[in-house]
Scaffold this motif. Structure first.
Motif, PDB file in Angstrom:
ATOM      1  N   THR A 159       0.829  -1.203   0.000  1.00  0.00           N
ATOM      2  CA  THR A 159       0.000   0.000   0.000  1.00  0.00           C
ATOM      3  C   THR A 159       0.863   1.254   0.000  1.00  0.00           C
ATOM      4  OG1 THR A 159      -1.775  -1.166   1.170  1.00  0.00           O
ATOM      5  CG2 THR A 159      -1.822   1.239   1.231  1.00  0.00           C
ATOM      6  N   GLU A 185      -9.541   6.483   1.059  1.00  0.00           N
ATOM      7  CA  GLU A 185      -9.465   5.046   1.311  1.00  0.00           C
ATOM      8  C   GLU A 185     -10.194   4.231   0.254  1.00  0.00           C
ATOM      9  OE1 GLU A 185      -9.822   3.615   5.499  1.00  0.00           O
ATOM     10  OE2 GLU A 185     -10.298   5.713   5.911  1.00  0.00           O
ATOM     11  N   SER A 233      -8.485   1.429  -2.065  1.00  0.00           N
ATOM     12  CA  SER A 233      -8.981   0.055  -2.086  1.00  0.00           C
ATOM     13  C   SER A 233      -9.289  -0.407  -3.505  1.00  0.00           C
ATOM     14  CB  SER A 233     -10.239  -0.068  -1.220  1.00  0.00           C
ATOM     15  OG  SER A 233      -9.943   0.141   0.140  1.00  0.00           O
ATOM     16  N   LEU A 256     -16.070  -0.308   0.383  1.00  0.00           N
ATOM     17  CA  LEU A 256     -14.643  -0.406   0.103  1.00  0.00           C
ATOM     18  C   LEU A 256     -13.767  -0.095   1.315  1.00  0.00           C
ATOM     19  CD1 LEU A 256     -14.566   1.232  -3.438  1.00  0.00           C
ATOM     20  CD2 LEU A 256     -13.736  -1.067  -2.890  1.00  0.00           C
ATOM     21  N   THR A 257     -14.330   0.526   2.328  1.00  0.00           N
ATOM     22  CA  THR A 257     -13.512   0.929   3.471  1.00  0.00           C
ATOM     23  C   THR A 257     -13.892   0.258   4.782  1.00  0.00           C
ATOM     24  OG1 THR A 257     -14.941   2.853   3.893  1.00  0.00           O
ATOM     25  CG2 THR A 257     -13.037   3.187   2.454  1.00  0.00           C
ATOM     26  N   PHE A 307     -14.056  -4.621   1.858  1.00  0.00           N
ATOM     27  CA  PHE A 307     -12.793  -4.303   2.528  1.00  0.00           C
ATOM     28  C   PHE A 307     -11.970  -5.537   2.917  1.00  0.00           C
ATOM     29  CE2 PHE A 307     -10.292  -2.724   6.263  1.00  0.00           C
ATOM     30  CZ  PHE A 307      -9.427  -1.927   5.514  1.00  0.00           C
ATOM     31  N   VAL A 326     -10.083  -6.562  -0.050  1.00  0.00           N
ATOM     32  CA  VAL A 326      -8.993  -5.628  -0.338  1.00  0.00           C
ATOM     33  C   VAL A 326      -7.768  -5.969   0.508  1.00  0.00           C
ATOM     34  CG1 VAL A 326      -8.241  -3.220  -0.192  1.00  0.00           C
ATOM     35  CG2 VAL A 326     -10.537  -3.766  -1.036  1.00  0.00           C
ATOM     36  N   LYS A 327      -7.985  -6.225   1.796  1.00  0.00           N
ATOM     37  CA  LYS A 327      -6.868  -6.538   2.686  1.00  0.00           C
ATOM     38  C   LYS A 327      -6.147  -7.812   2.257  1.00  0.00           C
ATOM     39  CE  LYS A 327      -7.059  -5.916   7.095  1.00  0.00           C
ATOM     40  NZ  LYS A 327      -7.434  -5.997   8.522  1.00  0.00           N
TER      41      LYS A 327
END
Length: 264
Positions: free
Chosen positions: A15, A137, A141, A180-181, A186, A189-190
């Motif tokens: 990131t 964010e 993402s 997305l956050t 999310f 995404v992680k």
């Protein structure tokens, strides 16, 4: 350090590279300017205006035209990335944690440029809604998911498809921020960031030996050509083209707009 912690740290490292790349001059693509320039040889002024105000799909632009525009953009960015010479160095003396060569950040910058261009021509909303130096964010993402698709991460494809569905359902002109956050996208995404960090930057951060990673090594040696950037760009193009969001004339009737960010 546990395996989970190691993956999370790797994701954080990735990131950092992405965020640094997003700050490079020339990386952020103005959606309206790009669409006008890319479509002017193929479409009427009325179609272009509708594509900018809504989307190329809403303007009814044929898929063949969309594919031609996408291929032209991919060819352009591929020619530029080979020498890694079109983007300036990191502004403001931006310091990365660990030793990350500027070329790595520049390479990521080119990936973000083609990701934005493909997203816009395939009817995604503006990814950078303002001129703030820091990316929000939701945008971060989304870019992680796009890069994940480029690297062939399977779960990233599913994440992009789900976000596309939310945008289509809401006739939205912005990314679904909550999903997305904080919401259903999310966690994906992680995982994608962790995977990319482990596979693309882990060894680089640990040892500073870029040659340990084939793609990065090729980029740093100036040898990045058709064998790397091009197929990754084509992979993202193929996935975006498969989504309902990009189909000509696609536009959900503007009746009661539901909050798709909360859809699980």
């Amino acid at each position: 350090m546990t395996e989970t912690q190691e993956i999370e740290n790797a994701g954080s490292n990735f990131t950092q590279v992405l965020d640094a790349a997003a700050k490079l001059p020339g990386v952020r693509i103005n959606r309206a300017t790009y669409l006008r320039t890319a479509l002017k040889r193929h479409c009427t002024e009325e179609q272009i205006a509708r594509a900018i105000a809504d989307s190329p799909a809403a303007a009814g632009i044929p898929l063949k035209v969309i594919a031609d525009v996408a291929n032209t953009s991919i060819a352009y960015e591929t020619s530029k990335v080979t020498g890694l010479s079109t983007l300036a160095g990191i502004p403001g003396g931006l310091a990365m944690i660990g030793t990350v060569p500027a070329d790595l950040v520049q390479y990521m910058g080119h990936m973000l440029r083609i990701a934005q261009k493909l997203a816009y021509v395939y009817s995604w909303p503006d990814l950078f809604a303002d001129d703030d130096e820091e990316i929000d964010e939701a945008t971060e993402s989304m870019l992680i998911l796009f890069v994940g698709v480029m690297f062939g991460v399977q779960i990233a494809q599913g994440g992009v498809a789900r976000v596309a569905g939310m945008i289509a359902a809401n006739v939205a002109k912005k990314l679904p921020q909550k999903a997305l956050t904080k919401g259903v996208i999310f966690p994906i995404v992680k995982k994608v960031a962790g995977y990319l960090g482990v596979n693309m930057t882990k060894k680089l951060f640990a040892s500073g030996i870029a040659k340990a990673i084939p793609i990065v090594g090729a980029a740093l040696s100036g040898g990045l050509t058709l064998g790397t950037f091009l197929p990754m760009s084509k992979r993202l193009q193929k996935h975006l083209a498969s989504l309902e969001l990009t189909k000509p004339g696609h536009r959900t009737e503007e009746v009661e707009i539901i909050d798709a960010e909360l859809i699980g």
